[in-house]
Design an enzyme around this catalytic site. Structure first.
Site: not given
Length: 1009
Positions: A399, A107-108, A397, A112, A160-161, A157
């Site tokens: 985690e 994330s971040g 990715g 996206t 964050s998605s 983030n």
């Protein structure tokens, strides 16, 4: 790409395959760091693109940059997301095979943004049409909706998605995007009921409370304060400085209708969102015998109304559970903790399935439309008028968090499968290239993570199967019993460890509620707390009865009626992941690995510890080892020879033989050893980067010598060109002067150039200055030798303009112009009032249809009135004025007094028409004296005399019989008598009987401006 190797000490190498020490993680990260410091955020691992988030705007995404990468060979210029996009697009067009781009990272890390850049590249560079513009608008408007329902503020983030996304973009045979389809994976549903400190729930909850108007909140029974809702207080972060929830609410509400949501669907959707908040505020109590009951009855009734379900059925679902064993259904009460878990599970299921419905709704607006049919994209349909698909996978990715729950387990399982797919496809593509080039395949040693995938997904023995069995068995189920079952079944597996199975050193760092998996990317400890509740299958019967169409669609009755065992959450995810693998296996993949350089989102800051962590968990070193197992560098013969041919005298400056012979000659001259390279059928393979670096350094050293040769050749060529131009100029001037001297002679070799130039100059000037209108009489003066030709051209041009003008004239204007021409022939320079009439249009009639009496029309019969006008008739005796109507037909004219035809005048009998030369409107129609039916000539006055006389003369074919008298007009009266009309000028118009019995007409004198 090779051109950048000379600066490798400063900016590193553009392809990690060219790293000398490719097994060193430190060398890998140092190369990343060098490039990041120079704002070079993209690096290749073969065909894999590694992207480092710069946390700032870079001037590398302009339209000019897109054109720079468009249609260019993948390795020809520096690494870029556009290079991957273009290479994938061209492969799809040329090979007619579906492609996909897999984007992964934390994330971040910029996943996206990378997918947006890819879609933007296709939007700008692909062939466009109106449908594509509308599709792009819907796709653009779907982003804020998906972000509102699927994104949240996390510690890493602010936007964050929290779901994985796979998008298919459909292209037609021209390469134009014509449709799209989105698949969503692993929405982080646990965020609905729990958030870590400093994090928030999904954006839509805050947007609704902050942006919804008072009437809406009153309808949903909501208050603006987020602190009043149990599901929004866990993270203690109701406000974020970088997020404007009120403005974002407006954007979402504006986007929903564009995508295709009706007002009713929007209201039902908001009812569900509000229902989730009310569900979180549902509280439980515990009786003396341990039974659970609901203490917030008002909350249940509001919740039942919003979700459209029966209140008692909802109460039953939250406090009891149903089990089916051997065909019999059993209902058992839930204890307090289980009831809370059931409430949270229902909230997660409702939100998760609503999100899936939202994605399906967006898919309907992005679907390819063929005629009136809508085709939902799934696979390639060759019989339809579109060709191939491009897939984009944007997913978490690997985690490893401080507390790894069920969601992290699913995420890392997904990455295990993707790593397995990557290794398999990479090795397959490598082997295919070797076979195509006729080079022996060398076995590659790598870690095969199939053993880990089997550990998770194997039937009856895998972790997911054990979890399902624990959730479905009768009696009390808990996380501890699940962990014990894992220890009993998986004891001795090399990639599975628990506190009980571990050695003494490992036990000190592991909790008794954890199990450890040794993934391809490293060790991860998973906490089993909440795992069983996350995997439970809910009693869906209450939601199937919902009046809310969205919920009844999400929770189908067929699932309840079906006697088969319902799939648990982990199994559902496993099955959807298997389908995704099938989709990806059917496509040609490309890869983008995203890395974030620091947690503070600061530009220019490179945290080596954090980057090393991501390099490890993205499997980048494993990727590099697989790619470097054979040869580090490979190029087509023509590209290799074109670049390095200056290093060999036999190949410089040009090689005209076979390419393979030229390359062989070149590498032999450079002293390549047999173990350093191989020659395929169309490519050269170089095993060691050092060999390539040495060749590149030799080329760099050779460049000054090459520059001198090129400079001398260029200067010599420029000098020869300059001398040639001077000789040609001198000869030209000499011929021109000689021609000027002989210009008056007959055409001969001495003056031919000069005369040709004069003629050419005249014709060129004539071309630029031709008259643009038939009224323009200008014409350039020709030279003596072209006078006759010039006159002929002038006539031709004028005739051409007249023809063009006449063709453009409409029928009604043609008729008008014909009448004006006749009027000009009759009255021009003859009658004083004519100039005033030129600019006025002649009308078809001066009388409306209603002004002509119906009796008169019936009397005329088939003879239609072509023109009518009001006139004044003067009697022959006494010249008394009488108002009349003069009606013209195709064969005669009639004078009408109201309803009666007073006189009929045949055109054939008309001897002539007389008017004065002054401004008056008097005119006389001369009739034959021998006609007993006529009582003499007719004296009339009309304010539109020129128009009337022109039309009458044309209809009667008496144009040449119009007489214009300057002083007086004589006319015949009854019994052979003769009358006279005298015309004089005066201050105002006056008609009266004169002293001598004549009719005196005083015409108003025109004022000259």
């Amino acid at each position: 790409m090779e051109s950048a190797l000379t600066a490798r000490d400063r900016v590193g190498v553009q392809d990690f395959v060219l790293l000398e020490n490719y097994n060193s993680e430190a060398a890998f990260i140092e190369n990343l760091r060098r490039r990041f410091k120079e704002n070079l955020i993209y690096t290749y691992i073969g065909s894999v693109l590694v992207s480092v988030n710069p946390y700032k705007e870079l001037e590398i995404y302009s339209k000019q940059q897109m054109e720079r990468y468009r249609g260019v060979s993948f390795y020809e210029i520096s690494p870029h997301i556009y290079a991957v996009s273009d290479n994938t697009y061209r492969a799809m067009r040329t090979e007619r095979k579906d492609q996909c781009i897999l984007i992964s990272g934390e994330s971040g890390a910029g996943k996206t943004e990378a997918s947006k850049k890819i879609l933007l590249y296709y939007a700008v560079t692909c062939p466009a049409n109106d449908h594509m513009a509308a599709l792009g608008d819907r796709l653009l408007q779907s982003n804020p909706v998906l972000e509102a329902f699927g994104n949240a503020k996390t510690l890493r983030n602010d936007n964050s998605s929290r779901f994985g996304k796979y998008m298919d973009v459909q292209f037609d045979f021209r390469g134009t995007p014509v449709g799209g389809h989105i698949l969503n994976y692993l929405l982080e549903k646990s965020r609905v009921v729990h958030q870590n400190q400093g994090e928030r729930n999904f954006h839509i909850f805050y947007q609704l409370l902050d942006g919804g108007d008072d009437n809406l909140l009153s309808t949903l029974d909501l208050e603006r304060n987020p602190q009043n809702y149990h599901y929004m207080v866990k993270g203690n972060c109701p406000r974020v400085s970088s997020i404007n929830d009120k403005n974002n609410w407006k954007v979402v509400m504006k986007a929903l209708p564009v995508i295709g949501f009706t007002e009713q669907e929007v209201q039902k959707l908001l009812n569900i969102i509000a229902g989730v908040l009310h569900l979180g505020n549902t509280q439980f109590g515990e009786g003396e015998e341990g039974e659970t009951y609901i203490t917030t009855e008002t909350q249940i009734m509001t919740l039942a109304k919003l979700l459209g379900v029966d209140g008692s059925a909802l109460r039953e679902a939250l406090t009891h559970k149903k089990l089916t064993a051997k065909g019999e259904e059993m209902i058992s009460p839930l204890n307090f903790e289980q009831a809370v878990c059931a409430r949270d599970a229902l909230a997660k299921a409702v939100y998760g399935r609503t999100f899936t419905w939202l994605v399906e709704k967006i898919n309907q607006s992005l679907a390819v439309k063929v005629g009136i049919s809508i085709i939902i994209l799934w696979g390639c349909c060759c019989d339809l008028p579109f060709n191939c698909m491009m897939g984009l996978l944007d997913i978490y990715g690997f985690e490893v968090l401080q507390h790894n729950s069920f969601e992290q387990f699913c995420i890392n399982y997904c990455n295990e499968k993707l790593q397995q797919l990557f290794i398999e496809l990479t090795l397959r593509s490598e082997q295919e290239e070797y076979e195509t080039e006729g080079i022996a395949w060398e076995t590659v040693k790598y870690f095969d993570n199939k053993i880990i995938c089997d550990l998770i997904e194997e039937k009856h023995k895998g972790i997911i199967s054990i979890l399902d069995e624990e959730c479905l068995r009768p009696g009390e189920t808990c996380d501890v019993s699940f962990l014990e079952k894992l220890e009993d079944t998986l004891s001795g597996h090399p990639h599975f460890v628990t506190h009980k199975l571990a050695n003494g050193k490992t036990r000190r760092v592991m909790s008794r509620e954890e199990f450890r998996l040794l993934h391809y990317a490293g060790e991860v400890n998973y906490n089993v707390n909440g795992t069983v509740s996350c995997n439970l299958s809910l009693d869906q019967s209450v939601m199937c009865q919902s009046d809310n169409q969205i919920l009844s669609h999400c929770f189908r009755k067929e699932e309840v009626i079906d006697q088969k065992r319902q799939e648990m959450a982990a199994t559902q995810f496993k099955n959807s992941l298997m389908k995704l693998m099938e989709i990806l296996m059917s496509k040609e993949p490309s890869y983008v690995r995203c890395i974030k350089p620091n947690d503070a989102k600061q530009p220019g800051k490179f945290d080596e510890v954090l980057v090393r962590h991501q390099v490890k968990y993205l499997g980048l070193m494993e990727n590099l080892r697989v790619r470097r197992a054979g040869f580090a560098y490979r190029r087509r013969f023509e590209a290799f020879l074109q670049r390095y041919k200056p290093l060999c005298p036999e190949t410089w400056p040009n090689w005209n033989g076979r390419l393979v012979d030229g390359v062989s000659l070149l590498v032999n001259h450079l002293g390549y050893k047999p173990e350093e390279y191989k020659l395929g059928r169309s490519k050269i393979f170089i095993r060691f980067p050092k060999t390539l670096f040495t060749t590149e350094d030799a080329l760099e050293a050779k460049k000054p010598e090459i520059v001198i040769v090129i400079q001398s050749a260029w200067r010599g060529m420029k000098g020869r060109r300059r001398a040639k131009r001077r000789r040609q100029a001198a000869e030209l001037i000499r011929r021109f002067i000689k021609g000027f001297i002989y210009r008056h002679e007959e055409y001969c070799p001495e003056n031919e150039y000069f005369l040709d130039h004069v003629r050419y100059s005249f014709l060129k000037n004539l071309h630029k200055n031709l008259p643009k209108s038939v009224l323009d009489k200008s014409w350039p003066t020709p030279p003596p030798s072209l006078v006759e030709a010039s006159e002929h051209l002038r006539r031709l041009h004028m005739r051409n303009m007249v023809i063009k003008y006449c063709r453009r004239v409409q029928p009604e204007w043609k008729k008008q112009m014909m009448q004006k021409v006749v009027a000009s022939e009759i009255f021009k320079d003859q009658k004083d009032s004519y100039p005033q009439s030129v600019g006025r249009l002649f009308l078809d009639s001066r009388l409306e249809r209603e002004q002509i009496n119906l009796k008169v029309v019936q009397t005329l019969g088939n003879d239609k009135v072509q023109y009518g006008v009001s006139v004044i008739k003067y009697d022959r005796r006494g010249f008394k004025p009488r108002p009349r109507q003069l009606l013209l037909t195709n064969t005669y004219a009639v004078l009408v007094d109201r309803t009666k035809i007073k006189q009929k005048i045949d055109y054939t009998a008309l001897r002539g028409i007389s008017v004065s030369s002054l401004t008056d409107g008097i005119f006389v129609l001369h009739m034959p004296s021998e006609d007993n039916k006529q009582k003499g000539d007719v004296v009339l006055q009309c304010s539109h005399v020129i128009e009337l006389v022109t039309k009458l003369a044309m209809m009667a074919n008496k144009i040449n019989y119009v007489n214009i008298s300057p002083g007086s007009i004589r006319f015949s009266m009854a019994r052979g008598k003769e009358g006279i009309i005298d015309f004089v000028r005066g201050s105002e118009l006056k008609v009266a009987k004169g002293k001598r019995g004549h009719l005196l007409v005083v015409s108003q004198q025109l004022r000259l401006n």
